[in-house]
Design a protein around this motif. Structure first.
Motif, short mmCIF file in Angstrom:
data_model
loop_
_atom_site.label_atom_id
_atom_site.label_comp_id
_atom_site.label_asym_id
_atom_site.label_seq_id
_atom_site.Cartn_x
_atom_site.Cartn_y
_atom_site.Cartn_z
N UNK A 163 11.70 8.61 7.43
CA UNK A 163 11.00 7.72 6.51
C UNK A 163 10.22 8.57 5.51
N UNK A 164 10.25 8.19 4.23
CA UNK A 164 9.54 8.97 3.21
C UNK A 164 8.99 8.06 2.13
N UNK A 165 7.67 8.17 1.90
CA UNK A 165 7.01 7.52 0.79
C UNK A 165 6.11 8.55 0.13
N UNK A 166 6.17 8.67 -1.19
CA UNK A 166 5.46 9.77 -1.85
C UNK A 166 4.98 9.37 -3.24
N UNK A 167 3.77 9.83 -3.58
CA UNK A 167 3.24 9.67 -4.93
C UNK A 167 3.26 11.06 -5.58
N UNK A 168 4.17 11.26 -6.53
CA UNK A 168 4.35 12.58 -7.14
C UNK A 168 3.35 12.87 -8.24
N UNK A 184 14.65 20.94 -13.06
CA UNK A 184 13.85 20.08 -12.19
C UNK A 184 13.12 19.03 -13.04
N UNK A 185 13.41 17.76 -12.81
CA UNK A 185 12.82 16.69 -13.61
C UNK A 185 11.35 16.48 -13.30
N UNK A 186 10.93 16.86 -12.10
CA UNK A 186 9.57 16.58 -11.66
C UNK A 186 8.62 17.72 -11.97
N UNK A 187 9.07 18.94 -11.86
CA UNK A 187 8.19 20.09 -12.02
C UNK A 187 7.55 20.47 -10.69
N UNK A 188 6.85 21.58 -10.68
CA UNK A 188 6.26 22.10 -9.44
C UNK A 188 5.09 21.22 -8.98
N UNK A 189 5.02 21.00 -7.68
CA UNK A 189 3.96 20.22 -7.06
C UNK A 189 3.43 20.96 -5.83
N UNK A 190 2.17 20.67 -5.46
CA UNK A 190 1.70 21.15 -4.17
C UNK A 190 1.14 19.97 -3.38
N UNK A 191 1.07 20.14 -2.06
CA UNK A 191 0.66 19.08 -1.15
C UNK A 191 -0.28 19.66 -0.10
N UNK A 192 -1.30 18.91 0.27
CA UNK A 192 -2.09 19.20 1.47
C UNK A 192 -1.87 18.03 2.42
N UNK A 193 -1.42 18.34 3.63
CA UNK A 193 -0.99 17.28 4.54
C UNK A 193 -1.50 17.49 5.95
N UNK A 236 0.80 -1.23 0.00
CA UNK A 236 0.00 0.00 0.00
C UNK A 236 0.84 1.29 0.00
N UNK A 237 2.10 1.20 0.34
CA UNK A 237 2.97 2.38 0.32
C UNK A 237 3.94 2.37 -0.85
N UNK A 238 4.27 1.18 -1.34
CA UNK A 238 5.28 1.10 -2.39
C UNK A 238 6.67 1.27 -1.79
N UNK A 284 11.54 8.77 -10.15
CA UNK A 284 11.07 9.00 -8.78
C UNK A 284 12.02 8.37 -7.78
N UNK A 285 12.48 7.16 -8.08
CA UNK A 285 13.40 6.47 -7.17
C UNK A 285 14.74 7.17 -7.06
N UNK A 286 15.08 7.98 -8.04
CA UNK A 286 16.31 8.78 -7.98
C UNK A 286 16.06 10.11 -7.26
N UNK A 287 14.92 10.72 -7.53
CA UNK A 287 14.64 12.05 -7.01
C UNK A 287 14.38 12.06 -5.52
N UNK A 288 13.62 11.10 -5.00
CA UNK A 288 13.23 11.14 -3.59
C UNK A 288 14.42 11.04 -2.63
N UNK A 289 15.33 10.06 -2.77
CA UNK A 289 16.49 10.05 -1.86
C UNK A 289 17.39 11.27 -2.04
#
Length: 290
Positions: free
Chosen positions: A251-256, A186-195, A124-126, A265-270
């Protein structure tokens, strides 16, 4: 009336006060503030207005307890606010389980200043990344920077353009909105989050957890890609033998979201974890302890 109420409270033991619902309401009524409005302004407002013994009644402070969470009194909060608290506490429980997991971790990167990043794959987290390092500041200072001064984070972390606390629920739970910065290359581009962000302190260790949520205060923004934090948990623990240093575990798990290959994603997150620590070290080196 205010003076008389405080004198009355002073003459009764704190434990006895916890059991008298009427006195809770009388103390708040005497202060003359709307309870719900006071809650939305956060614990800092309460700290400057209400004596400690009354504040403990309001928040049901589990000072000596082992429970995971803030034990908020449900009568003071709406169903939506309670759902945020429950999300935070559920994320904390899941993070504690992952932290206890010893097997299945693989090394991703090892940075020059001792930042070790491991990873594992969980249902469920990947993919979950785990960073471990040591910072030359005490736990209290890091808690202050990463929770109490959360909105000031973009001042020292250039990967963020905005962090806003949308709502405070009790003293340990926040509803936040973050926007990443637009940066060349930036390979991902701008993102926003509500947490939902939740803090739990056990003895000398501090846990700061977060997870994605939905809020009427911040619907989807036009032109923004809303990413989701599956789980984030920062653990701040004094280094054994030296209270001036902190063992930092993240600990970090994220769906971009968006059409991004998993390999990127596996390169960017760490790498983002390593960048965060680098910016934090630079900031702490120029910041006096509060």
């Amino acid at each position: 009336m205010l003076s008389a109420t405080f004198k009355l409270c002073c003459g009764i033991s704190q434990e006895h006060l916890r059991k008298i619902t009427g006195l809770k309401r009388m103390a708040l009524s005497a202060i003359g503030h709307d309870t719900r409005g006071l809650m939305s302004k956060g614990s800092h407002c309460l700290s400057s207005t209400v004596p400690d013994y009354i504040r403990r009644i309001m928040w049901q402070d589990p000072a000596a307890g082992e429970k995971h969470g803030s034990e908020v009194n449900s009568s003071w909060f709406s169903n939506t606010e309670l759902s945020y608290v429950n999300q935070g506490e559920a994320t904390l429980r899941r993070a504690l389980g992952i932290l206890q997991q010893q097997d299945g971790w693989q090394t991703e990167t090892y940075q020059g200043k001792g930042e070790l990043v491991l990873s594992t794959v969980l249902p469920r987290l990947g993919k979950v990344f785990r960073m471990e390092t040591v910072l030359d500041v005490p736990v209290d200072q890091l808690y202050y920077e990463l929770f109490e001064k959360l909105e000031q984070m973009p001042e020292w972390n250039p990967t963020l353009s905005r962090v806003k606390i949308l709502q405070r629920i009790g003293k340990d739970t926040l509803l936040t909105h973050e926007i990443t910065a637009q940066r060349p290359g930036n390979l991902i581009g701008q993102r926003d989050f509500v947490s939902v962000r939740h803090c739990w302190k056990k003895e000398t260790t501090v846990y700061l957890v977060g997870t994605a949520t939905h809020s009427e205060f911040m619907p989807m923004q036009k032109g923004q890609v809303r990413a989701e934090s599956g789980l984030s948990c920062i653990v701040l623990q004094p280094l054994e033998g030296d209270q001036r240093q902190t063992r930092f575990t993240w600990l970090l798990s994220m769906d971009l979201k968006g059409w991004i290959p998993q390999s990127i994603i596996n390169h960017v997150l760490p790498q983002s974890q390593a960048d965060f620590i680098r910016h934090l070290r630079q900031h702490l080196s120029t910041t006096a302890q509060p």
